[in-house]
Structure formats: structure tokens, C-alpha cells
Design a protein around this motif. Sequence first.
Motif, short mmCIF file in Angstrom:
data_model
loop_
_atom_site.label_atom_id
_atom_site.label_comp_id
_atom_site.label_asym_id
_atom_site.label_seq_id
_atom_site.Cartn_x
_atom_site.Cartn_y
_atom_site.Cartn_z
N VAL A 358 94.18 50.40 137.88
CA VAL A 358 95.11 50.15 138.98
C VAL A 358 96.37 49.50 138.39
N LEU A 359 97.51 50.13 138.61
CA LEU A 359 98.79 49.62 138.10
C LEU A 359 99.67 49.28 139.30
N PHE A 360 100.37 48.13 139.24
CA PHE A 360 101.25 47.76 140.34
C PHE A 360 102.33 46.81 139.86
N ASP A 361 103.43 46.77 140.63
CA ASP A 361 104.51 45.82 140.39
C ASP A 361 104.16 44.52 141.12
N GLN A 362 104.20 43.42 140.40
CA GLN A 362 103.84 42.12 140.97
C GLN A 362 105.12 41.28 141.10
N SER A 363 105.26 40.59 142.22
CA SER A 363 106.44 39.74 142.42
C SER A 363 106.05 38.47 143.16
N VAL A 364 106.91 37.47 143.04
CA VAL A 364 106.72 36.19 143.73
C VAL A 364 107.91 35.97 144.64
N SER A 365 107.63 35.56 145.88
CA SER A 365 108.70 35.27 146.85
C SER A 365 108.64 33.80 147.25
N LEU A 366 109.80 33.20 147.33
CA LEU A 366 109.91 31.79 147.72
C LEU A 366 111.10 31.64 148.65
N SER A 367 110.82 31.21 149.88
CA SER A 367 111.88 31.00 150.89
C SER A 367 112.79 32.22 151.03
N GLY A 368 112.19 33.40 151.04
CA GLY A 368 112.97 34.62 151.25
C GLY A 368 113.57 35.22 150.00
N LYS A 369 113.50 34.51 148.87
CA LYS A 369 114.02 35.03 147.60
C LYS A 369 112.86 35.60 146.78
N GLU A 370 113.11 36.68 146.07
CA GLU A 370 112.04 37.38 145.35
C GLU A 370 112.40 37.52 143.87
N ALA A 371 111.38 37.37 143.00
CA ALA A 371 111.55 37.56 141.55
C ALA A 371 110.38 38.37 141.01
N SER A 372 110.67 39.25 140.08
CA SER A 372 109.62 40.07 139.48
C SER A 372 108.66 39.22 138.65
N ALA A 373 107.36 39.51 138.80
CA ALA A 373 106.34 38.85 137.99
C ALA A 373 105.62 39.87 137.11
N GLY A 374 106.33 40.93 136.74
CA GLY A 374 105.80 41.89 135.78
C GLY A 374 105.03 43.03 136.39
N ILE A 375 104.71 43.99 135.53
CA ILE A 375 103.86 45.13 135.90
C ILE A 375 102.45 44.79 135.44
N ARG A 376 101.51 44.83 136.35
CA ARG A 376 100.16 44.41 136.01
C ARG A 376 99.19 45.58 136.16
N LYS A 377 98.21 45.65 135.28
CA LYS A 377 97.17 46.67 135.40
C LYS A 377 95.82 45.99 135.31
N ILE A 378 94.92 46.44 136.17
CA ILE A 378 93.56 45.93 136.15
C ILE A 378 92.61 47.12 136.05
N PHE A 379 91.52 46.92 135.33
CA PHE A 379 90.51 47.96 135.17
C PHE A 379 89.26 47.53 135.94
N LEU A 380 88.74 48.47 136.73
CA LEU A 380 87.61 48.18 137.62
C LEU A 380 86.43 49.08 137.32
N LYS A 381 85.26 48.57 137.62
CA LYS A 381 84.05 49.37 137.50
C LYS A 381 83.19 49.13 138.74
N HIS A 382 82.55 50.18 139.23
CA HIS A 382 81.72 50.08 140.43
C HIS A 382 80.26 49.92 140.03
N GLU A 383 79.73 48.75 140.30
CA GLU A 383 78.33 48.47 140.00
C GLU A 383 77.74 47.60 141.10
N ASP A 384 76.47 47.82 141.40
CA ASP A 384 75.78 47.04 142.43
C ASP A 384 76.55 47.11 143.76
N ASP A 385 76.98 48.31 144.11
CA ASP A 385 77.64 48.59 145.39
C ASP A 385 78.96 47.86 145.59
N ARG A 386 79.62 47.45 144.53
CA ARG A 386 80.93 46.84 144.68
C ARG A 386 81.73 47.00 143.39
N PHE A 387 83.06 46.90 143.53
CA PHE A 387 83.94 46.98 142.38
C PHE A 387 84.12 45.58 141.78
#
Length: 533
Positions: A358-387
Motif C-alpha cells: 500500500v503506497l500513499f502520500d502522507q501529510s500533517v495539518s495544523l490549524s488549516g495549514k498542511e505540510a507533506s510528510a513523505g510518501i509511505r509504503k506499508i506491506f501487509l499479510k493476511h493471517e488469522d482472518d486479519r491483515f
Amino acid sequence: MIHQKQIQKFRVSFFLNSGLRGLFTGFAICFITWGMAAGVCIAQEESSPSGQMSRVSDSENAPGISEPLQKTDDEEAPEAFLPPNSATPERSPDPGEIEAEYLPSEPETDTELSRSADDDIPAPIPDILIPFDSEGETEYSIVVEKETQQLFLYAYDGTFREVHRLKCSTGKSLGPKAVSGDSKTPEGVYFFIKIHEKKELAPIYGIRAFPTDYPNVLDRIAGRTGNAIWLHGTNKALKDRDSNGCVVLEDENVEKLTPHIRLNRTPIIIVDRLSYASDEAKLEAKNAISALVSDWRNALETGTYHQYLSHYDPEYLPDISWWMEWYQIRKEAEASQQPLSVDLKNVLIVRHKKVYAVLFDQSVSLSGKEASAGIRKIFLKHEDDRFKIIADAYQGVPETRKKENPLILAFHDLRTVPDPKDEREIAGILDEWLKAWSSKDIERYGGHYASDFQSQGMNRTSWLNHKKRLNQKYAYIRVSKKGLTVRKSQERRIVSFVQSYESNAFKATGVKQLVLKREGGQWKIYRETWKKM
């Protein structure tokens, strides 16, 4: 690739129409082939010492390069060299690669493969491509099937569709890459991190090359080694399994892909053989993954350390050294009644075997202002009926920002964003300063400088005397600015812009930087620097 339906139809038609003539032709072909094979064997025995047949060297050196540079790291290596994992010298085809003469084949110059014998039937979409919430822009994914030596380009704008199906060449050794120098193409989900144009490459790499991020975090956890796995062109005839690990295309097909590749965004999913699943199964996976990512985000924004870690597989411990500082930031924002949030945008989901990326753009917002917090990727596996998250990493983080967590950096960036009122006020002050400078009004010009101003070893008085002499020297002066940026630094403001200066004897363009401070209720120039462009 010749589809089975095409082959079967051709064979039925051939035997019905040709009759005994085909049978006699087949006997003739067999007899001629036997005779040619015998002749080749005799010739090889006569030309090889001790009756041993010669074979192609296993060297990984690229043809035409006597001593190729050895690259140990994509980031540190010079741009003009060639990756070790690429095309190998020409070899004779294996028996399994020789098509029977009676089977129809694609013209050698056509490497855009026919999608289907029935063009009106949509091509099936592999199960490695999972639907996601499109933000309106068409996204592209590249898929490589090693077994058939094919590369596919898929577009997604709410539904997937096949755009191109191209011939490619992968590593000459079978199986997924495990160690450096094994001449295997890795299998998994990767992203392009650079682009090398023709002028940076030796001819063997064709018109363009796109390095990938192999080895990724999963490869490193598994102990897989090697580097320099590229997608690139070639100046040779394309052959199956003829590289040292790279994915190779003919130049014309590299051109077809180039407009659709976005660095640190477009995935290349490499598999041995494609498989397929129902749309319902893919949608079910998408919904479950979206729910996990949403819960993970909530834990990051307002949850506890333990709630955050509960989304990770027990066998994987993510870097959590930044958590206490992040926790203090959240507390500070809460105490000052400034709404703080973590936002995830442009979520992309793909998979390889049982692992989802899963790849996504991550950002932080403070009082209506926004700043990029990088592109993040997470790897998931489905085991025991959950990711569960089995690995995570930031994608394409600049070297200058790798030492700190992107979430922390984003918060600090927000604190440097000035109030919009400050920006408007400063822009107006600078316009008045430039007008005074251009009109040689030294009194108005000097009124914009702080009493403790310093620049180039001069104080305010020396600086203004220097400007007076220039005013007398030049018949006219014109100064203008463009591209104004204002940054907050505690009680001061850092101002940058492109400055164009022209007089009857001198002309120059460069980057001007001013440090402003409050003095007498107004912004005054405290420091001034200029660098020629």
C-alpha cells in the motif's frame, strides 16, 4: 505470444486443407532437420579442441565493455556507467525456443503483442491489481510475467484496463533473485526511483533506463542482496531470458511506457506467472485493507503507542524511536487548541503472492495549514482472518531529510509557515523597497534597513554610502523580483526571490535572500545576500 486458440485453429485448417501434401512436407522437414543437426555436430567437433563443444561464457560483463565499472550502490555510483545486471552476449537459442516452422509467428519487428484473438473481449485483470479510491487522475501499473516474457501496462481510473502488452527479456537464470550476481530477476513489488537518459548510458542500455528500488525493505529483511535492477532499452535484438536481472525492452517500447512512469509512484510488479481472481475477492481485500489503514492512521493521530503497534505483525518491530517526540507534538497542539491531523491521500494497492503493498502520500495539518510528510509504503499479510503490517518504509526520501522522521519534519515545517497577513505585508514592503532602489531615492531606500543591519562586512551606514556611489555611477537602475517565498524562523522571516538587476553598464540575475526583523512595529531588512544564477 501465440495464443492456444490461434494454434488450434491453424492446425485444424492446415490438416484439412493440406492432406497428404502436408504429411510428405513434414517428413521432408524432419529429414532435412536431421541432416542439418548432424552437420552442425560434425562441424562443432572439428572446430573444438578434444571434441568438446564450445559454450557461451557466464561472465556478467556487458558486451562491448572490456572492464565495466562495478556499481555497489545505485545512489552513490556515477551516472554514466552501466548496471551489472543487464544484457548478456548473444547465445544460440535453446531447443525449446525454436518455433516449429508450420506455426504462424509475429513479425520480428513487431514487439507490441496481440492482446487476444477476440479483440472485443476485455482482457482479464490479474489478481495482483487491487481496486483503490482513485482521486481523479489516471494511475498506471507495470506488470512483468517472467514465464511468458511479457510486460503489461495497466491504467486505472476507477476500473482497470490493459493499455500495452509488450515483449520483454528478464534474467537468464530462472527463479527470483536471491544474491548478487545470480543473473535472476527479482519478484515482488518495486517502484522506479530514477531516470537515466541516453546520453548517460552506454548503447547496450538503449534510449532510457529506470532504476528500481530493489532491494526493498522486504528483500533486506529476507537477506536478499544485489542492486541495479533496471527497466531499460537495448541496441540489440531482444531475446528471451537474456539479461543479468534487469527487465529489458526494445527502445520503441521504452518510449511507449515513459509518459506513464512517475518516479516513486508507478509500481512494477514482477511475477513468475500471472493468476486471476474474481472482482468480489479483490473488492473484499480492498475494503479490509482500507479499514486497517484507517485504524492505523487514527492510532497515529490520537492513539497510544500500544494501539499503534497493534497493527503490526509481532515478528516485525518498526522503528519507533520518534514516538515520544511525536506524542509531545500532539500534546502541544492539543494544549494550544490547534487542530492537528494526519492525512493519507492517493492510496494505491497492489500485491505479490500473499503480500499486499500500500503506497500513499502522507501529510500533517495544523490549524488549516498542511505540510507533506513523505510518501509511505506499508506491506501487509493476511493471517488469522486479519491483515497485519509486516514492514513499512518511506519512499524516495531525500538524503538531507533521512535522519529525522518525516512526521516530525512536517510539523516543524508547519511552524515555519508565516501568517498570510505577514506575507502580504512583507510583499508590499519589498515592492516599496525596490521602487526606492530603482528611483535612486537613497532616503526611502535606507528606511527599509534595520539599525543593526550587516552585509558583506558593512554596517547600515557603510552599506548606504556604497549604494550612493553606485547611484552616481550609473545613469539608471532597474530592479525587479519574482517567485517570492516567505519562511518563518522564530521572530524573524526569511525571504527569498529571484532578483533581476539592470543598469546602463551592468546586468545580472540571481537569488536574493533577506532576513527581516521587527523594528519600530515594521519589518526591516536585518541581513541581505545575493547569489548569481
